[in-house]
Write an enzyme that holds these catalytic residues in place. Structure first.
Site, PDB file in Angstrom:
ATOM      1  N   SER A 182      80.401  48.079 115.780  1.00 57.41           N
ATOM      2  CA  SER A 182      80.298  48.865 114.552  1.00 57.41           C
ATOM      3  C   SER A 182      81.644  49.516 114.218  1.00 57.41           C
ATOM      4  CB  SER A 182      79.254  49.965 114.749  1.00 57.41           C
ATOM      5  OG  SER A 182      79.343  50.887 113.691  1.00 57.41           O
ATOM      6  N   LYS A 220      65.537  50.372 111.560  1.00 52.21           N
ATOM      7  CA  LYS A 220      65.527  50.974 110.215  1.00 52.21           C
ATOM      8  C   LYS A 220      64.120  51.277 109.687  1.00 52.21           C
ATOM      9  CE  LYS A 220      69.898  49.330 108.268  1.00 52.21           C
ATOM     10  NZ  LYS A 220      70.501  48.614 107.130  1.00 52.21           N
ATOM     11  N   ASP A 268      72.024  52.783 101.609  1.00 53.47           N
ATOM     12  CA  ASP A 268      72.451  51.435 101.201  1.00 53.47           C
ATOM     13  C   ASP A 268      72.225  51.232  99.696  1.00 53.47           C
ATOM     14  OD1 ASP A 268      73.375  50.497 103.639  1.00 53.47           O
ATOM     15  OD2 ASP A 268      71.423  49.708 104.251  1.00 53.47           O
ATOM     16  N   GLY A 315      65.272  40.408 103.022  1.00 52.63           N
ATOM     17  CA  GLY A 315      65.126  41.401 104.087  1.00 52.63           C
ATOM     18  C   GLY A 315      65.463  42.803 103.588  1.00 52.63           C
ATOM     19  N   GLY A 316      65.844  43.666 104.515  1.00 52.44           N
ATOM     20  CA  GLY A 316      66.122  45.056 104.169  1.00 52.44           C
ATOM     21  C   GLY A 316      67.272  45.212 103.190  1.00 52.44           C
ATOM     22  N   THR A 324      62.568  31.705 103.232  1.00 57.64           N
ATOM     23  CA  THR A 324      61.104  31.771 103.362  1.00 57.64           C
ATOM     24  C   THR A 324      60.545  32.259 102.023  1.00 57.64           C
ATOM     25  OG1 THR A 324      61.449  32.405 105.655  1.00 57.64           O
ATOM     26  CG2 THR A 324      59.234  32.736 104.772  1.00 57.64           C
ATOM     27  N   LEU A 375      77.248  40.977 100.720  1.00 59.12           N
ATOM     28  CA  LEU A 375      77.029  42.109 101.639  1.00 59.12           C
ATOM     29  C   LEU A 375      77.673  41.869 103.001  1.00 59.12           C
ATOM     30  CD1 LEU A 375      73.438  43.382 100.849  1.00 59.12           C
ATOM     31  CD2 LEU A 375      75.614  44.162  99.981  1.00 59.12           C
ATOM     32  N   TYR A 403      80.632  41.534 105.368  1.00 58.07           N
ATOM     33  CA  TYR A 403      82.010  42.039 105.247  1.00 58.07           C
ATOM     34  C   TYR A 403      82.894  41.626 106.420  1.00 58.07           C
ATOM     35  CZ  TYR A 403      79.952  45.714 108.103  1.00 58.07           C
ATOM     36  OH  TYR A 403      79.283  46.388 109.075  1.00 58.07           O
TER      37      TYR A 403
HETATM   38  P1  NAP Z   1      67.194  40.998 107.591  1.00 52.68           P
HETATM   39  O1  NAP Z   1      66.243  42.071 107.171  1.00 52.68           O
HETATM   40  O2  NAP Z   1      67.095  40.403 108.939  1.00 52.68           O
HETATM   41  O3  NAP Z   1      67.074  39.804 106.493  1.00 52.68           O
HETATM   42  C1  NAP Z   1      67.855  38.658 106.614  1.00 52.68           C
HETATM   43  C2  NAP Z   1      67.662  37.765 105.392  1.00 52.68           C
HETATM   44  O4  NAP Z   1      68.590  36.693 105.486  1.00 52.68           O
HETATM   45  C3  NAP Z   1      66.284  37.139 105.306  1.00 52.68           C
HETATM   46  O5  NAP Z   1      65.941  36.984 103.953  1.00 52.68           O
HETATM   47  C4  NAP Z   1      66.495  35.759 105.959  1.00 52.68           C
HETATM   48  O6  NAP Z   1      65.649  34.768 105.448  1.00 52.68           O
HETATM   49  C5  NAP Z   1      67.897  35.444 105.504  1.00 52.68           C
HETATM   50  N1  NAP Z   1      68.593  34.552 106.433  1.00 52.68           N
HETATM   51  C6  NAP Z   1      68.970  34.830 107.700  1.00 52.68           C
HETATM   52  N2  NAP Z   1      69.642  33.780 108.224  1.00 52.68           N
HETATM   53  C7  NAP Z   1      69.647  32.816 107.269  1.00 52.68           C
HETATM   54  C8  NAP Z   1      70.162  31.495 107.203  1.00 52.68           C
HETATM   55  N3  NAP Z   1      70.809  30.944 108.236  1.00 52.68           N
HETATM   56  N4  NAP Z   1      69.999  30.791 106.075  1.00 52.68           N
HETATM   57  C9  NAP Z   1      69.331  31.320 105.020  1.00 52.68           C
HETATM   58  N5  NAP Z   1      68.828  32.575 105.017  1.00 52.68           N
HETATM   59  C10 NAP Z   1      68.982  33.311 106.133  1.00 52.68           C
HETATM   60  O7  NAP Z   1      68.714  41.485 107.466  1.00 52.68           O
HETATM   61  P2  NAP Z   1      69.305  42.570 106.440  1.00 52.68           P
HETATM   62  O8  NAP Z   1      69.297  43.900 107.071  1.00 52.68           O
HETATM   63  O9  NAP Z   1      68.633  42.374 105.132  1.00 52.68           O
HETATM   64  O10 NAP Z   1      70.851  42.119 106.362  1.00 52.68           O
HETATM   65  C11 NAP Z   1      71.273  40.954 105.675  1.00 52.68           C
HETATM   66  C12 NAP Z   1      72.801  40.876 105.690  1.00 52.68           C
HETATM   67  O11 NAP Z   1      73.362  41.953 104.958  1.00 52.68           O
HETATM   68  C13 NAP Z   1      73.406  40.975 107.097  1.00 52.68           C
HETATM   69  O12 NAP Z   1      74.496  40.091 107.177  1.00 52.68           O
HETATM   70  C14 NAP Z   1      73.875  42.409 107.177  1.00 52.68           C
HETATM   71  O13 NAP Z   1      74.921  42.583 108.078  1.00 52.68           O
HETATM   72  C15 NAP Z   1      74.329  42.629 105.743  1.00 52.68           C
HETATM   73  N6  NAP Z   1      74.342  44.062 105.358  1.00 52.68           N
HETATM   74  C16 NAP Z   1      75.535  44.594 104.958  1.00 52.68           C
HETATM   75  C17 NAP Z   1      75.586  45.915 104.544  1.00 52.68           C
HETATM   76  C18 NAP Z   1      76.896  46.490 104.101  1.00 52.68           C
HETATM   77  O14 NAP Z   1      77.065  47.705 104.195  1.00 52.68           O
HETATM   78  N7  NAP Z   1      77.819  45.694 103.585  1.00 52.68           N
HETATM   79  C19 NAP Z   1      74.421  46.715 104.542  1.00 52.68           C
HETATM   80  C20 NAP Z   1      73.217  46.130 104.975  1.00 52.68           C
HETATM   81  C21 NAP Z   1      73.195  44.806 105.372  1.00 52.68           C
HETATM   82  P3  NAP Z   1      64.138  34.559 106.021  1.00 52.68           P
HETATM   83  O15 NAP Z   1      63.285  35.550 105.281  1.00 52.68           O
HETATM   84  O16 NAP Z   1      63.827  33.157 105.684  1.00 52.68           O
HETATM   85  O17 NAP Z   1      64.200  34.813 107.501  1.00 52.68           O
END
Ligand code: NAP
Length: 287
Positions: A19, A70, A106, A131-132, A155, A222, A224
């Site tokens: 982090s 979370k 966020d 996702g989140g 999905t 998102l 980075y």
């Molecule tokens: P999450 O709740 O686990 O959701 C992940 C999402 O990505 C789901 O919709 C999943 O699809 C999809 N996914 C995962 N691997 C995939 C692949 N290989 N091909 C296609 N779809 C895929 O995660 P999250 O918390 O939403 O985070 C998502 C991303 O945003 C992460 O990379 C995280 O680090 C980033 N993020 C960045 C910030 C920032 O401050 N910049 C803040 C929050 C999150 P399924 O539903 O099919 O499993």
């Protein structure tokens, strides 16, 4: 200088090893001469309740929560703010004199990152992922006044669930798979990648290529790490405006900083510290 008055802020999650939030917040505390410190704690699900109650008992000023806590953290808090309730997840907790209040900064992070580019609300926005982070992105888009949101997800059922959530709030939504999402992107003014596609070490991957990105669109990734993802390169090639996820990281952190300290966050200092820490070799994305 750390002394008996130093206030504690921290991150709890699993993993937290890479982090950049400690560097980002500690640089901000230092810039404003605040007697605060920010640490990162690796906390497993079985220890979450003890950790949260411990931070409350110790009088910590507040903490960030990251994957996988979370959602589960909410049951150990005294209050959950409207922003977090709408998204169904908490990423920031404030300890207000022994009352733990949860927020989702966020949503603010995504909104501020998009506002830089002055998005047009006349066309739909495309969110890739369900996702989140996708939920926070949708809440930000609704907040900015978007009337139609397309959710493309691997999905389909999860995309449909978010579409129902949007429709319940009186706006239009379309749920589709990733391939259909790429076609629909062509009429969108904003495209947000809320999946880990393109994240280190899979840096050659992109959820969408330049041919499907409209010239004037805003493309927010998102992810980075790396700072310039393949998606952002594709956006540039298409003549669209690329925005790095680092902006979301910095603005969500800035809002958390304000909640904990009551002071305006030094955003430039935080951005520089986060970028420096990432360049020094972060290789995953937990906050
Ligand atoms: P999450 O709740 O686990 O959701 C992940 C999402 O990505 C789901 O919709 C999943 O699809 C999809 N996914 C995962 N691997 C995939 C692949 N290989 N091909 C296609 N779809 C895929 O995660 P999250 O918390 O939403 O985070 C998502 C991303 O945003 C992460 O990379 C995280 O680090 C980033 N993020 C960045 C910030 C920032 O401050 N910049 C803040 C929050 C999150 P399924 O539903 O099919 O499993």
């Amino acid at each position: 200088m750390i002394d008996s008055d130093t206030r504690l802020c921290c991150l709890i999650g699993h993993p937290v090893g890479h982090s950049v939030s400690p560097q980002m917040h500690n640089a901000a505390f230092k810039a404003l001469g605040l007697n605060y410190i920010y640490l990162a704690f690796d906390v497993g699900a079985e220890d979450l309740e003890t950790a949260v109650l411990g931070l409350k008992a110790l009088g910590a000023a507040g903490f960030n929560v990251t994957i996988p806590h979370k959602i589960s953290v909410m049951r150990f808090l005294d209050e959950v703010d409207e922003s977090a309730r709408a998204v169904g997840a908490v990423n920031t907790v404030v300890n207000a004199g022994g009352v733990l209040r949860g927020f989702n900064t966020d949503v603010y992070g995504v909104r501020e990152a998009l506002k830089i580019a002055k998005p047009s609300r006349s066309e739909p926005a495309l969110v890739i992922g369900a996702g989140g982070a996708a939920r926070a992105s949708i809440a930000a888009l609704l907040n900015l006044g978007f009337q139609e949101i397309i959710i493309a997800n691997r999905t389909l059922e999860r995309a449909r669930e978010l579409a129902r959530w949007i429709e319940d709030m009186g706006r239009s939504a379309i749920a589709c798979g990733l391939e259909e999402g790429r076609m629909r992107a062509r009429r969108c003014s904003v495209i947000i990648n809320a999946t880990p596609i393109g994240m280190h070490p899979n840096i050659s991957e992109t959820p969408i290529e330049s041919d499907d990105i409209p010239g004037g669109a805003i493309v927010l990734d998102l992810v980075y790490n790396p700072l310039k993802t393949r998606l952002l390169e594709e956006a540039e090639r298409a003549g669209a405006k690329p925005i790095s996820g680092i902006e979301v990281l910095v603005y969500q952190g800035a809002y958390a900083f304000r909640l904990w300290t009551g002071r305006e966050a030094p955003v430039e200092v935080m951005r520089a510290a986060a970028i420096k820490a990432l360049k020094r070799g972060g290789s995953n994305e937990s906050r």
